[in-house]
Design an enzyme around this catalytic site. Structure first.
Site, PDB file in Angstrom:
ATOM      1  N   ASP A   1       0.876  -1.163   0.000  1.00 29.00           N
ATOM      2  CA  ASP A   1       0.000   0.000   0.000  1.00 29.00           C
ATOM      3  C   ASP A   1       0.925   1.228   0.000  1.00 29.00           C
ATOM      4  O   ASP A   1       2.027   1.161   0.520  1.00 29.00           O
ATOM      5  CB  ASP A   1      -0.862  -0.055   1.268  1.00 29.00           C
TER       6      ASP A   1
ATOM      7  N   ASP B   1      -1.641  -0.923   5.975  1.00 27.04           N
ATOM      8  CA  ASP B   1      -1.879  -0.354   7.303  1.00 27.04           C
ATOM      9  C   ASP B   1      -3.332   0.062   7.514  1.00 27.04           C
ATOM     10  O   ASP B   1      -3.761   0.252   8.647  1.00 27.04           O
ATOM     11  CB  ASP B   1      -1.005   0.882   7.514  1.00 27.04           C
TER      12      ASP B   1
ATOM     13  N   ASP C   1      -7.234  -1.670   3.453  1.00 23.53           N
ATOM     14  CA  ASP C   1      -6.296  -2.716   3.023  1.00 23.53           C
ATOM     15  C   ASP C   1      -6.726  -4.100   3.516  1.00 23.53           C
ATOM     16  O   ASP C   1      -6.201  -5.122   3.056  1.00 23.53           O
ATOM     17  CB  ASP C   1      -4.886  -2.445   3.569  1.00 23.53           C
TER      18      ASP C   1
HETATM   19  P1  ADP Z   1      -5.089   6.690  -0.530  1.00 25.97           P
HETATM   20  O1  ADP Z   1      -5.287   6.164   0.882  1.00 25.97           O
HETATM   21  O2  ADP Z   1      -4.153   5.834  -1.332  1.00 25.97           O
HETATM   22  O3  ADP Z   1      -4.796   8.145  -0.584  1.00 25.97           O
HETATM   23  P2  ADP Z   1      -7.956   6.854  -0.986  1.00 25.97           P
HETATM   24  O4  ADP Z   1      -8.745   5.801  -1.664  1.00 25.97           O
HETATM   25  O5  ADP Z   1      -8.230   7.128   0.449  1.00 25.97           O
HETATM   26  O6  ADP Z   1      -6.456   6.473  -1.285  1.00 25.97           O
HETATM   27  O7  ADP Z   1      -8.141   8.231  -1.779  1.00 25.97           O
HETATM   28  C1  ADP Z   1      -7.857   8.327  -3.151  1.00 25.97           C
HETATM   29  C2  ADP Z   1      -7.765   9.763  -3.575  1.00 25.97           C
HETATM   30  O8  ADP Z   1      -9.041  10.409  -3.391  1.00 25.97           O
HETATM   31  C3  ADP Z   1      -6.803  10.603  -2.763  1.00 25.97           C
HETATM   32  O9  ADP Z   1      -5.477  10.470  -3.225  1.00 25.97           O
HETATM   33  C4  ADP Z   1      -7.378  11.983  -2.957  1.00 25.97           C
HETATM   34  O10 ADP Z   1      -6.934  12.527  -4.178  1.00 25.97           O
HETATM   35  C5  ADP Z   1      -8.870  11.750  -3.029  1.00 25.97           C
HETATM   36  N1  ADP Z   1      -9.508  11.994  -1.714  1.00 25.97           N
HETATM   37  C6  ADP Z   1     -10.020  11.055  -0.874  1.00 25.97           C
HETATM   38  N2  ADP Z   1     -10.536  11.617   0.232  1.00 25.97           N
HETATM   39  C7  ADP Z   1     -10.327  12.956   0.119  1.00 25.97           C
HETATM   40  C8  ADP Z   1     -10.621  14.106   0.944  1.00 25.97           C
HETATM   41  N3  ADP Z   1     -11.213  14.010   2.132  1.00 25.97           N
HETATM   42  N4  ADP Z   1     -10.252  15.312   0.479  1.00 25.97           N
HETATM   43  C9  ADP Z   1      -9.646  15.448  -0.715  1.00 25.97           C
HETATM   44  N5  ADP Z   1      -9.337  14.424  -1.528  1.00 25.97           N
HETATM   45  C10 ADP Z   1      -9.681  13.192  -1.132  1.00 25.97           C
HETATM   46 MG    MG Z   2      -2.432   3.159   3.797  1.00 26.76          MG
END
Ligand code: ADP
Ligand code: MG
Length: 290
Positions: free
Chosen positions: A38, A235, A239
């Site tokens: 991850d 983590d 995941d």
């Molecule tokens: P990761 O944990 O790999 O960042 P997520 O699935 O949680 O992946 O989120 C993917 C993408 O969605 C982030 O990289 C971001 O660009 C966008 N994103 C998610 N949640 C938010 C938030 N609260 N505010 C702004 N962007 C968000």
């Molecule tokens: Mg992570």
């Protein structure tokens, strides 16, 4: 398998902060062809900071940050934490009608206006044009930054670039796995440009980007269907299904309880290098059994 060798191996692991919950994991770790990491919180420290604010024409930094923070108050995502940290001391307007879109971002009504914070996918899906900020967004992502696009009344008013430093041992972890003949993949919900840059920096073989939280396990399955034994290191809450699906799941000790419960191996020191040590240990243990 001789139970004695496995017991010794498991004990040796524990002495090094590698908690092997299921003795069979020690034997499975020998066969791993690919290890998927991850990105956020596993290969990186998981403590993202706002590095740069790029206001659109007619807006200033403070307005962009205050608008973003107002809406991120509703989110627990690490991006929200970084934005709120940067907005400390600013008076934030109240929000209503908050909605979160997994893997994309958030939306709410702030002072009677609809505001979004999220990735490009979220903007595209809501018909929000990036206008003059489009090129900057691509550039920042190409530099390895996660970009939150802040939109108000249907247009992007600014970009917030967020950086999360790799763990100091991430690169060495990847090199040593490759030296053991194991391929290394990275999986993330983050944008492809951002992920590719970080992947290049760390020497990752396979970059899996823009993967929605619910699809991580399916990516593990895909690699398994191609004939690979797959290890997964993670983590986060999202995941957990991938850790369960993998042949050997490794949880970062500082990670969430759900991840720890779903993994066969727990890295108590939260050091990715301990994945290498676990595989070396499993190989040494198996040699003793033949
Ligand atoms: P990761 O944990 O790999 O960042 P997520 O699935 O949680 O992946 O989120 C993917 C993408 O969605 C982030 O990289 C971001 O660009 C966008 N994103 C998610 N949640 C938010 C938030 N609260 N505010 C702004 N962007 C968000
Ligand atoms: Mg992570």
């Amino acid at each position: 398998a001789t139970p004695m060798a496995v017991m010794v191996g498991t004990g040796l692991g524990a002495a090094h902060g590698i908690l092997i919950k299921d003795a069979a994991a020690l034997e499975d770790a020998v066969k791993l062809d690919v290890v998927i990491f991850d990105k956020t919180g596993t290969l990186t420290m998981g403590q993202p900071k706002v590095e740069q604010v790029v206001p659109g024409p007619g807006f200033d930094e403070a307005t962009v940050i205050a608008t973003a923070a107002a809406i991120e108050q509703g989110s627990e995502h690490h991006i929200a934490v970084a934005v709120l940290e940067r907005a400390k001391g600013l008076a934030l307007p109240p929000l209503t009608d908050f909605a979160a879109f997994e893997g994309k971002g958030v939306r709410a009504v702030v002072d009677g206006r609809t505001v979004y914070s999220g990735n490009r996918m979220l903007m595209e899906e809501n018909g929000i044009d990036l206008g003059p900020l489009a090129a900057r967004s691509v550039e920042l992502q190409g530099a390895g930054r996660t970009v939150a696009h802040i939109a108000q009344d249907g247009r992007v008013i600014g970009l917030i670039a967020i950086a999360d430093a790799p763990r100091p041992t991430a690169r060495e972890t990847i090199e040593r796995l490759q030296a053991l003949g194991v391929k290394v993949a990275m999986i993330t919900g983050d944008n492809l440009g951002t992920a590719q840059r970080i992947g290049r920096e760390l020497g990752i073989d396979i970059v899996l980007a823009e993967v929605l939280p619910g699809d991580k396990a399916a990516k593990v399955k895909e690699l398994q269907a191609q004939g690979n034994k797959v290890g997964m290191v993670g983590d986060g809450v999202n995941d957990a299904p991938a850790l369960t699906q993998s042949d050997v799941g490794f949880a970062i000790g500082a990670g969430t309880d759900v991840a720890i419960e779903s993994a066969k191996v727990v890295l108590m020191r939260s050091d990715t290098l301990d994945v290498v040590k676990a595989i070396e240990l499993s190989r040494a243990t198996l040699r003793k059994m033949h």
